[in-house]
Design a protein around this motif. Structure first.
Motif, PDB file in Angstrom:
ATOM      1  N   VAL A  12       2.388   1.166  -3.666  1.00 25.27           N
ATOM      2  CA  VAL A  12       3.513   1.365  -2.742  1.00 25.27           C
ATOM      3  C   VAL A  12       3.229   2.454  -1.711  1.00 25.27           C
ATOM      4  O   VAL A  12       4.034   2.657  -0.792  1.00 25.27           O
ATOM      5  CB  VAL A  12       4.800   1.713  -3.516  1.00 25.27           C
ATOM      6  CG1 VAL A  12       5.196   0.540  -4.403  1.00 25.27           C
ATOM      7  CG2 VAL A  12       4.628   2.987  -4.328  1.00 25.27           C
ATOM      8  N   LEU A  13       2.097   3.150  -1.825  1.00 21.81           N
ATOM      9  CA  LEU A  13       1.804   4.228  -0.883  1.00 21.81           C
ATOM     10  C   LEU A  13       1.434   3.674   0.494  1.00 21.81           C
ATOM     11  O   LEU A  13       0.742   2.678   0.614  1.00 21.81           O
ATOM     12  CB  LEU A  13       0.648   5.090  -1.387  1.00 21.81           C
ATOM     13  CG  LEU A  13       0.926   6.100  -2.504  1.00 21.81           C
ATOM     14  CD1 LEU A  13      -0.263   7.014  -2.677  1.00 21.81           C
ATOM     15  CD2 LEU A  13       2.184   6.918  -2.228  1.00 21.81           C
ATOM     16  N   THR A  14       1.898   4.361   1.517  1.00 23.74           N
ATOM     17  CA  THR A  14       1.452   4.110   2.880  1.00 23.74           C
ATOM     18  C   THR A  14       0.416   5.180   3.238  1.00 23.74           C
ATOM     19  O   THR A  14       0.218   6.150   2.489  1.00 23.74           O
ATOM     20  CB  THR A  14       2.626   4.196   3.865  1.00 23.74           C
ATOM     21  OG1 THR A  14       3.143   5.538   3.843  1.00 23.74           O
ATOM     22  CG2 THR A  14       3.737   3.220   3.477  1.00 23.74           C
ATOM     23  N   ALA A  15      -0.244   5.028   4.376  1.00 23.37           N
ATOM     24  CA  ALA A  15      -1.200   6.049   4.815  1.00 23.37           C
ATOM     25  C   ALA A  15      -0.513   7.396   4.989  1.00 23.37           C
ATOM     26  O   ALA A  15      -1.066   8.445   4.628  1.00 23.37           O
ATOM     27  CB  ALA A  15      -1.870   5.610   6.115  1.00 23.37           C
ATOM     28  N   HIS A  69      -8.036   1.686  13.029  1.00 27.89           N
ATOM     29  CA  HIS A  69      -6.938   0.768  13.377  1.00 27.89           C
ATOM     30  C   HIS A  69      -6.107   0.413  12.144  1.00 27.89           C
ATOM     31  O   HIS A  69      -5.741  -0.753  11.930  1.00 27.89           O
ATOM     32  CB  HIS A  69      -7.482  -0.501  14.039  1.00 27.89           C
ATOM     33  CG  HIS A  69      -8.357  -0.236  15.221  1.00 27.89           C
ATOM     34  ND1 HIS A  69      -7.893   0.289  16.408  1.00 27.89           N
ATOM     35  CD2 HIS A  69      -9.702  -0.397  15.396  1.00 27.89           C
ATOM     36  CE1 HIS A  69      -8.889   0.430  17.261  1.00 27.89           C
ATOM     37  NE2 HIS A  69     -10.002   0.027  16.679  1.00 27.89           N
ATOM     38  N   LEU A  70      -5.795   1.437  11.346  1.00 29.94           N
ATOM     39  CA  LEU A  70      -4.997   1.226  10.139  1.00 29.94           C
ATOM     40  C   LEU A  70      -3.532   1.541  10.422  1.00 29.94           C
ATOM     41  O   LEU A  70      -3.231   2.511  11.127  1.00 29.94           O
ATOM     42  CB  LEU A  70      -5.496   2.125   9.001  1.00 29.94           C
ATOM     43  CG  LEU A  70      -6.914   1.854   8.495  1.00 29.94           C
ATOM     44  CD1 LEU A  70      -7.332   2.925   7.488  1.00 29.94           C
ATOM     45  CD2 LEU A  70      -7.002   0.478   7.863  1.00 29.94           C
ATOM     46  N   PRO A  71      -2.603   0.764   9.858  1.00 26.43           N
ATOM     47  CA  PRO A  71      -1.178   1.065  10.034  1.00 26.43           C
ATOM     48  C   PRO A  71      -0.778   2.280   9.198  1.00 26.43           C
ATOM     49  O   PRO A  71      -1.271   2.467   8.085  1.00 26.43           O
ATOM     50  CB  PRO A  71      -0.492  -0.202   9.529  1.00 26.43           C
ATOM     51  CG  PRO A  71      -1.457  -0.788   8.549  1.00 26.43           C
ATOM     52  CD  PRO A  71      -2.833  -0.455   9.064  1.00 26.43           C
ATOM     53  N   GLU A  72       0.107   3.100   9.729  1.00 24.79           N
ATOM     54  CA  GLU A  72       0.507   4.317   9.016  1.00 24.79           C
ATOM     55  C   GLU A  72       1.617   4.059   8.000  1.00 24.79           C
ATOM     56  O   GLU A  72       1.751   4.816   7.032  1.00 24.79           O
ATOM     57  CB  GLU A  72       0.973   5.385  10.011  1.00 24.79           C
ATOM     58  CG  GLU A  72      -0.136   5.891  10.920  1.00 24.79           C
ATOM     59  CD  GLU A  72       0.323   7.012  11.830  1.00 24.79           C
ATOM     60  OE1 GLU A  72       1.475   7.493  11.646  1.00 24.79           O
ATOM     61  OE2 GLU A  72      -0.444   7.423  12.713  1.00 24.79           O
ATOM     62  N   ASN A  73       2.402   2.999   8.206  1.00 19.84           N
ATOM     63  CA  ASN A  73       3.586   2.798   7.363  1.00 19.84           C
ATOM     64  C   ASN A  73       3.549   1.515   6.534  1.00 19.84           C
ATOM     65  O   ASN A  73       4.541   1.128   5.934  1.00 19.84           O
ATOM     66  CB  ASN A  73       4.849   2.808   8.235  1.00 19.84           C
ATOM     67  CG  ASN A  73       5.058   4.162   8.887  1.00 19.84           C
ATOM     68  OD1 ASN A  73       5.154   5.168   8.185  1.00 19.84           O
ATOM     69  ND2 ASN A  73       5.115   4.188  10.212  1.00 19.84           N
ATOM     70  N   LYS A  74       2.404   0.862   6.511  1.00 20.95           N
ATOM     71  CA  LYS A  74       2.252  -0.352   5.708  1.00 20.95           C
ATOM     72  C   LYS A  74       1.856   0.017   4.288  1.00 20.95           C
ATOM     73  O   LYS A  74       1.041   0.913   4.071  1.00 20.95           O
ATOM     74  CB  LYS A  74       1.187  -1.251   6.338  1.00 20.95           C
ATOM     75  CG  LYS A  74       1.084  -2.646   5.729  1.00 20.95           C
ATOM     76  CD  LYS A  74       0.104  -3.489   6.545  1.00 20.95           C
ATOM     77  CE  LYS A  74       0.048  -4.930   6.056  1.00 20.95           C
ATOM     78  NZ  LYS A  74      -0.835  -5.761   6.912  1.00 20.95           N
ATOM     79  N   LYS A  75       2.401  -0.677   3.301  1.00 18.25           N
ATOM     80  CA  LYS A  75       2.100  -0.369   1.903  1.00 18.25           C
ATOM     81  C   LYS A  75       0.671  -0.796   1.554  1.00 18.25           C
ATOM     82  O   LYS A  75       0.180  -1.806   2.039  1.00 18.25           O
ATOM     83  CB  LYS A  75       3.097  -1.071   0.977  1.00 18.25           C
ATOM     84  CG  LYS A  75       4.510  -0.519   1.075  1.00 18.25           C
ATOM     85  CD  LYS A  75       5.458  -1.232   0.131  1.00 18.25           C
ATOM     86  CE  LYS A  75       6.863  -0.657   0.245  1.00 18.25           C
ATOM     87  NZ  LYS A  75       7.812  -1.362  -0.663  1.00 18.25           N
ATOM     88  N   PHE A  76       0.067  -0.011   0.705  1.00 18.69           N
ATOM     89  CA  PHE A  76      -1.331  -0.231   0.340  1.00 18.69           C
ATOM     90  C   PHE A  76      -1.547  -1.620  -0.251  1.00 18.69           C
ATOM     91  O   PHE A  76      -2.577  -2.250  -0.021  1.00 18.69           O
ATOM     92  CB  PHE A  76      -1.768   0.847  -0.661  1.00 18.69           C
ATOM     93  CG  PHE A  76      -3.227   0.797  -1.020  1.00 18.69           C
ATOM     94  CD1 PHE A  76      -4.195   1.161  -0.098  1.00 18.69           C
ATOM     95  CD2 PHE A  76      -3.633   0.385  -2.281  1.00 18.69           C
ATOM     96  CE1 PHE A  76      -5.548   1.112  -0.422  1.00 18.69           C
ATOM     97  CE2 PHE A  76      -4.980   0.336  -2.613  1.00 18.69           C
ATOM     98  CZ  PHE A  76      -5.933   0.702  -1.680  1.00 18.69           C
TER      99      PHE A  76
END
Length: 282
Positions: free
Chosen positions: A90-93, A120-127
């Motif tokens: 459930v962690l985001t970046a 180019h990774l999303p900061e708020n997307k779940k792992f």
């Protein structure tokens, strides 16, 4: 100084034994350690990080014996990326950055988000919703963001597409431009190792069959094709593997011991270790 010094390392499990394993990783260098699945690569990482008790031998990391009390603090200077990035689903970046800031003394949030943007990774997307390539990029970003002097990478490019692999290799090359930085890269993708490593080692069924400077290995060994009759003219001590085909013989030779008239094929590290593995099983 060596970033890693391993001497006489031994570890036994049921059906497997790591035997008298020794190698040095000079500081400021990249050492690629290749081997098939089950050869002992992951065991070596566990022993380097003192995650398992060894049977014999010694391991020094950045000048510190890994079984000493001082090694726990030294782990702040080591970035480890395993073949599966196992951050909580459930962690985001952004959330991972907060967790790491409370884990590492030298965590650099600004540097971490620079890598997040570069990858180019999303900061708020779940792992859990990341692709494999995105997961490995996030793990590498984390490993590079706490002033690590040593990176230990286990199959960090495995299962990734060529473009992502090439991007990660560029990042690793940039890391070692600082002479205080070193990388131990374990992989069965020999072509990736060959692109960036300064030193190369090959482990097969728990035994180290080769360890030297990459350029030296490539200059000393070569594959040649010949007839069965021509094979008789090669001194046995020059041969390090023979493959018989319907069209003749392919051999791995040590050039300094082979006839000067021998004509060589283009030879990669992968060619060399395949022959050495066959020789080791004879």
């Amino acid at each position: 100084m060596n970033a890693i010094e391993i001497s006489g390392l031994c570890k036994s499990y049921e059906g497997f034994r790591l035997e008298n394993f020794s190698l040095n990783l000079p500081k400021g260098s990249i050492l690629g350690l290749a081997g098939e699945n089950g050869a002992g690569k992951s065991t070596i990482i566990k022993l380097i990080m003192n995650a398992e008790e060894r049977d014999a031998g010694s391991v020094k990391v950045l000048g510190t014996e890994c079984t000493s009390p001082e090694f726990n603090d030294l782990k702040n200077c080591i970035g480890v990326v395993l073949d599966e990035a196992n951050f909580p689903a459930v962690l985001t970046a952004k959330m991972l950055c907060s967790v790491m800031a409370n884990t590492y003394k030298n965590w650099n949030s600004e540097l971490f988000f620079n890598y997040v943007q570069r990858f180019h990774l999303p900061e708020n997307k779940k792992f859990k919703d990341f692709s494999r390539g995105m997961k490995m990029k996030l793990a590498i970003a984390a490993a590079l963001s706490h002033e690590a002097k040593l990176l230990v990478l286990d199959e960090a490019t495995g299962g990734l597409d060529p473009l992502v692999r090439d991007e990660i290799l560029d990042i690793l090359n940039d890391f070692t431009r600082d002479e205080e930085h070193s990388i131990l890269m374990l992989s069965h993708i020999v072509s990736d190792i060959e692109k960036i490593c300064d030193y190369f080692a090959f482990i097969h069924k728990g035994k180290l069959l080769l360890c030297d400077e990459k350029d030296k290995i490539l200059s000393e060994y070569a594959v040649a094709k010949m007839s069965e009759a021509e094979l008789c003219d090669i001194a046995p001590e020059a041969l390090h593997g023979v493959k018989h085909t319907p069209y003749g013989v392919e051999v791995l030779v040590e050039k300094r011991l082979a006839p000067c008239s021998l004509r060589y094929e283009h030879t990669s590290l992968e060619d060399i270790i395949i022959f050495l593995a066959r020789e080791g099983e004879r």
